[in-house]
Design a protein around this motif. Sequence first.
Motif, short mmCIF file in Angstrom:
data_model
loop_
_atom_site.label_atom_id
_atom_site.label_comp_id
_atom_site.label_asym_id
_atom_site.label_seq_id
_atom_site.Cartn_x
_atom_site.Cartn_y
_atom_site.Cartn_z
N THR A 120 -26.45 -0.62 18.65
CA THR A 120 -26.06 -0.02 17.37
C THR A 120 -26.56 1.42 17.26
O THR A 120 -25.84 2.31 16.79
CB THR A 120 -26.59 -0.86 16.20
N ALA A 121 -27.82 1.66 17.69
CA ALA A 121 -28.37 3.02 17.66
C ALA A 121 -27.58 3.95 18.57
O ALA A 121 -27.33 5.11 18.23
CB ALA A 121 -29.84 3.01 18.07
N LEU A 122 -27.18 3.44 19.74
CA LEU A 122 -26.37 4.23 20.67
C LEU A 122 -25.03 4.59 20.03
O LEU A 122 -24.57 5.74 20.11
CB LEU A 122 -26.17 3.46 21.97
N TRP A 123 -24.41 3.62 19.39
CA TRP A 123 -23.12 3.86 18.74
C TRP A 123 -23.27 4.87 17.60
O TRP A 123 -22.45 5.79 17.47
CB TRP A 123 -22.57 2.54 18.22
N PHE A 124 -24.32 4.73 16.78
CA PHE A 124 -24.53 5.68 15.68
C PHE A 124 -24.82 7.09 16.20
O PHE A 124 -24.34 8.08 15.64
CB PHE A 124 -25.68 5.23 14.79
N ALA A 125 -25.60 7.19 17.27
CA ALA A 125 -25.93 8.51 17.82
C ALA A 125 -24.68 9.19 18.37
O ALA A 125 -24.47 10.39 18.16
CB ALA A 125 -26.99 8.38 18.90
N MET A 126 -23.85 8.42 19.08
CA MET A 126 -22.61 9.01 19.61
C MET A 126 -21.68 9.42 18.47
O MET A 126 -21.06 10.49 18.50
CB MET A 126 -21.92 8.01 20.54
N HIS A 127 -21.60 8.57 17.45
CA HIS A 127 -20.74 8.88 16.31
C HIS A 127 -21.23 10.12 15.57
O HIS A 127 -20.42 10.99 15.20
CB HIS A 127 -20.68 7.69 15.36
N ALA A 128 -22.54 10.23 15.35
CA ALA A 128 -23.09 11.39 14.63
C ALA A 128 -22.89 12.67 15.42
O ALA A 128 -22.57 13.72 14.85
CB ALA A 128 -24.58 11.17 14.34
N SER A 129 -23.07 12.61 16.74
CA SER A 129 -22.87 13.80 17.56
C SER A 129 -21.41 14.26 17.51
O SER A 129 -21.13 15.45 17.31
CB SER A 129 -23.28 13.51 19.01
N LEU A 130 -20.50 13.33 17.67
CA LEU A 130 -19.08 13.70 17.62
C LEU A 130 -18.67 14.16 16.22
O LEU A 130 -17.86 15.08 16.07
CB LEU A 130 -18.22 12.52 18.07
N ARG A 131 -19.22 13.52 15.19
CA ARG A 131 -18.88 13.91 13.83
C ARG A 131 -19.39 15.32 13.52
O ARG A 131 -18.72 16.09 12.83
CB ARG A 131 -19.46 12.90 12.84
N ALA A 132 -20.57 15.68 14.02
CA ALA A 132 -21.09 17.03 13.81
C ALA A 132 -20.22 18.06 14.52
O ALA A 132 -19.95 19.13 13.99
CB ALA A 132 -22.53 17.13 14.29
N GLN A 133 -19.76 17.72 15.73
CA GLN A 133 -18.88 18.65 16.45
C GLN A 133 -17.55 18.80 15.72
O GLN A 133 -17.01 19.91 15.62
CB GLN A 133 -18.65 18.15 17.87
N CYS A 134 -17.01 17.72 15.19
CA CYS A 134 -15.76 17.80 14.43
C CYS A 134 -15.94 18.59 13.14
O CYS A 134 -15.05 19.36 12.75
CB CYS A 134 -15.24 16.40 14.11
N ALA A 135 -17.08 18.42 12.48
CA ALA A 135 -17.34 19.19 11.25
C ALA A 135 -17.44 20.67 11.55
O ALA A 135 -16.94 21.51 10.79
CB ALA A 135 -18.61 18.68 10.58
N ALA A 136 -18.09 21.02 12.66
CA ALA A 136 -18.19 22.44 13.04
C ALA A 136 -16.81 23.02 13.31
O ALA A 136 -16.50 24.13 12.86
CB ALA A 136 -19.08 22.59 14.26
N THR A 137 -15.98 22.28 14.02
CA THR A 137 -14.63 22.76 14.29
C THR A 137 -13.83 22.91 13.01
O THR A 137 -13.11 23.90 12.82
CB THR A 137 -13.92 21.80 15.25
N SER A 138 -13.98 21.94 12.11
CA SER A 138 -13.25 22.00 10.85
C SER A 138 -13.69 23.21 10.01
O SER A 138 -12.86 23.90 9.43
CB SER A 138 -13.49 20.70 10.08
N LEU A 139 -14.99 23.45 9.95
CA LEU A 139 -15.48 24.58 9.14
C LEU A 139 -15.15 25.93 9.77
O LEU A 139 -14.92 26.91 9.06
CB LEU A 139 -16.98 24.45 8.94
N LEU A 140 -15.13 25.98 11.09
CA LEU A 140 -14.86 27.26 11.76
C LEU A 140 -13.37 27.62 11.77
O LEU A 140 -13.02 28.79 11.90
CB LEU A 140 -15.40 27.24 13.18
N THR A 141 -12.51 26.63 11.66
CA THR A 141 -11.06 26.92 11.67
C THR A 141 -10.47 26.93 10.28
O THR A 141 -9.26 26.99 10.13
CB THR A 141 -10.32 25.88 12.54
N ARG A 142 -11.30 26.86 9.26
CA ARG A 142 -10.82 26.88 7.89
C ARG A 142 -10.32 28.27 7.53
O ARG A 142 -10.88 29.27 7.93
CB ARG A 142 -11.97 26.48 6.96
N GLN A 143 -9.25 28.34 6.76
CA GLN A 143 -8.67 29.63 6.37
C GLN A 143 -9.40 30.23 5.23
O GLN A 143 -9.79 29.73 4.31
CB GLN A 143 -7.21 29.47 6.01
#
Length: 143
Positions: A120-143
């Motif tokens: 479960t910790a492995l799954w949460f860590a992978m999810h949090a890492s990918l979610r942070a990368q997606c949030a960065a992409t979303s914020l950087l490509t915002r108009q």
Amino acid sequence: MYAGTAVAAAVGGTGASGMWLFSYNKENFGNDSGMRFGRFMMARGNANAQVAQYREDIAGITGVTVTKMDAWTSVATLFLAVGAALSCAGRIGMHGCAPPGWYQCLFSGSIFMSIMFNGTALWFAMHASLRAQCAATSLLTRQ
């Protein structure tokens, strides 16, 4: 004749003063246009610097989360490997007499629970890492 001369002198004086005022205003406008353009360029440069700082802040904030979660992914994977090695033996006392059954049940149960929680910790860590990368992409490509 005298009135005509006075009117001509008044019109000539007004015309001369009008020409002087126009040329004075033209010089001020030319000076002001350079200053206006300089102010515009300064504001544009400050806006670009502000956007660059914003982008650096986003990269810094999300980079911390990604780095920490990647470290937790490695730790959870190592703990899963240790748990798998301990559970594959089958029982505790391989080189001697077997411990009591209740003790083996507690040992196996704790190993399997640790494997479940580490998964479960492995799954949460992978999810949090990918979610942070997606949030960065979303914020950087915002108009």
